[in-house]
Scaffold this motif. Sequence first.
Motif, PDB file in Angstrom:
ATOM      1  N   LYS A   3       0.854  -1.179   0.000  1.00  0.00           N
ATOM      2  CA  LYS A   3       0.000   0.000   0.000  1.00  0.00           C
ATOM      3  C   LYS A   3       0.894   1.234   0.000  1.00  0.00           C
ATOM      4  N   LEU A   4       0.678   2.088  -0.999  1.00  0.00           N
ATOM      5  CA  LEU A   4       1.499   3.276  -1.180  1.00  0.00           C
ATOM      6  C   LEU A   4       0.618   4.513  -1.059  1.00  0.00           C
ATOM      7  N   VAL A   5       0.951   5.389  -0.123  1.00  0.00           N
ATOM      8  CA  VAL A   5       0.199   6.629   0.066  1.00  0.00           C
ATOM      9  C   VAL A   5       0.840   7.713  -0.792  1.00  0.00           C
ATOM     10  N   THR A   6       0.083   8.241  -1.752  1.00  0.00           N
ATOM     11  CA  THR A   6       0.620   9.205  -2.708  1.00  0.00           C
ATOM     12  C   THR A   6      -0.110  10.538  -2.599  1.00  0.00           C
ATOM     13  N   PRO A   7       0.552  11.647  -2.933  1.00  0.00           N
ATOM     14  CA  PRO A   7      -0.103  12.956  -2.867  1.00  0.00           C
ATOM     15  C   PRO A   7      -1.266  13.105  -3.842  1.00  0.00           C
ATOM     16  N   ALA A   8      -1.160  12.539  -5.049  1.00  0.00           N
ATOM     17  CA  ALA A   8      -2.172  12.773  -6.082  1.00  0.00           C
ATOM     18  C   ALA A   8      -3.277  11.725  -6.117  1.00  0.00           C
ATOM     19  N   LYS A   9      -2.957  10.483  -5.793  1.00  0.00           N
ATOM     20  CA  LYS A   9      -3.933   9.407  -5.942  1.00  0.00           C
ATOM     21  C   LYS A   9      -4.317   8.749  -4.628  1.00  0.00           C
ATOM     22  N   GLY A  10      -3.905   9.343  -3.526  1.00  0.00           N
ATOM     23  CA  GLY A  10      -4.238   8.759  -2.236  1.00  0.00           C
ATOM     24  C   GLY A  10      -3.530   7.434  -2.036  1.00  0.00           C
ATOM     25  N   THR A  11      -4.183   6.525  -1.342  1.00  0.00           N
ATOM     26  CA  THR A  11      -3.596   5.215  -1.073  1.00  0.00           C
ATOM     27  C   THR A  11      -3.913   4.260  -2.219  1.00  0.00           C
ATOM     28  N   ILE A  12      -2.886   3.702  -2.806  1.00  0.00           N
ATOM     29  CA  ILE A  12      -3.067   2.752  -3.901  1.00  0.00           C
ATOM     30  C   ILE A  12      -2.423   1.428  -3.515  1.00  0.00           C
ATOM     31  N   GLU A  13      -2.968   0.341  -4.052  1.00  0.00           N
ATOM     32  CA  GLU A  13      -2.428  -0.988  -3.793  1.00  0.00           C
ATOM     33  C   GLU A  13      -1.700  -1.488  -5.033  1.00  0.00           C
TER      34      GLU A  13
END
Length: 249
Positions: free
Chosen positions: A2-12
């Motif tokens: 799980k990666l928390v990103t500034p533009a897309k929020g949390t993505i798996e």
Amino acid sequence: MKLVTPAKGTIELSNEKDPELFYLARCGLGGLGVVAEVTLQTEAESNDPEIDTLSFTELRDRLLARDPLGKEHVIRINEAEAEYWKKSEGLSKPTMKDLDYMENLLQLIEKEDIPPPPPIEQHWTARRKSPMSPVSSSGEDDIFSLVGIIMYLRTSDARQRKEITEEFFSYRSVTQTSLWDQYSAYEHWAKIEVPQDKDELPELQARMRERFPVDAYNKALMELDPNKVLSNAKLEKLFPVLEHVHQAK
């Protein structure tokens, strides 16, 4: 992952779900997002408490003893043994370039009167699948050697610290010129410094582009962090965004 990103929020991400971004993020240099969760693949625990104490041949004999006349069982054991020896053979015939490098490095140190404190470090590691890793490779059996000389700043005297730093960069320049191309050597991320000399920066950028998928990394950066919330001067200097990458977006 799980990666928390500034533009897309949390993505798996996973090997099955967006594998290209998954492998980029595994060595994302902190620029693609914050890793919030990872799932690790582990080996199942053996029901036999002695299994970890057995050599390969002892394990093979114990497995054969379970059904020594069962054709399919014996075939499976034979196939496993063949694979074992195949992989062992691949690792038992090293190129010896790692040791050649060390010998040439020691000769260079003597020739240039470089004063490195002991020890000169050398470590080995298996390849990684992440394309941004310094030890990335598509070869399953590839082994990488990591070599480093440490020059300690064990002084508070500003003049001495400056002299040690200058000596270190002089050593780096000499080894790069004399050895790196011959042995396909590259800097480790933790050891890269943005050159103070602006004329040296394009050369470093070219080296990074030669070794790493810079365009793919920049494309992911623009998708996940277009406002450069997680960026820093080092990333922006090392990975300048080319015009065709903007157009691809």
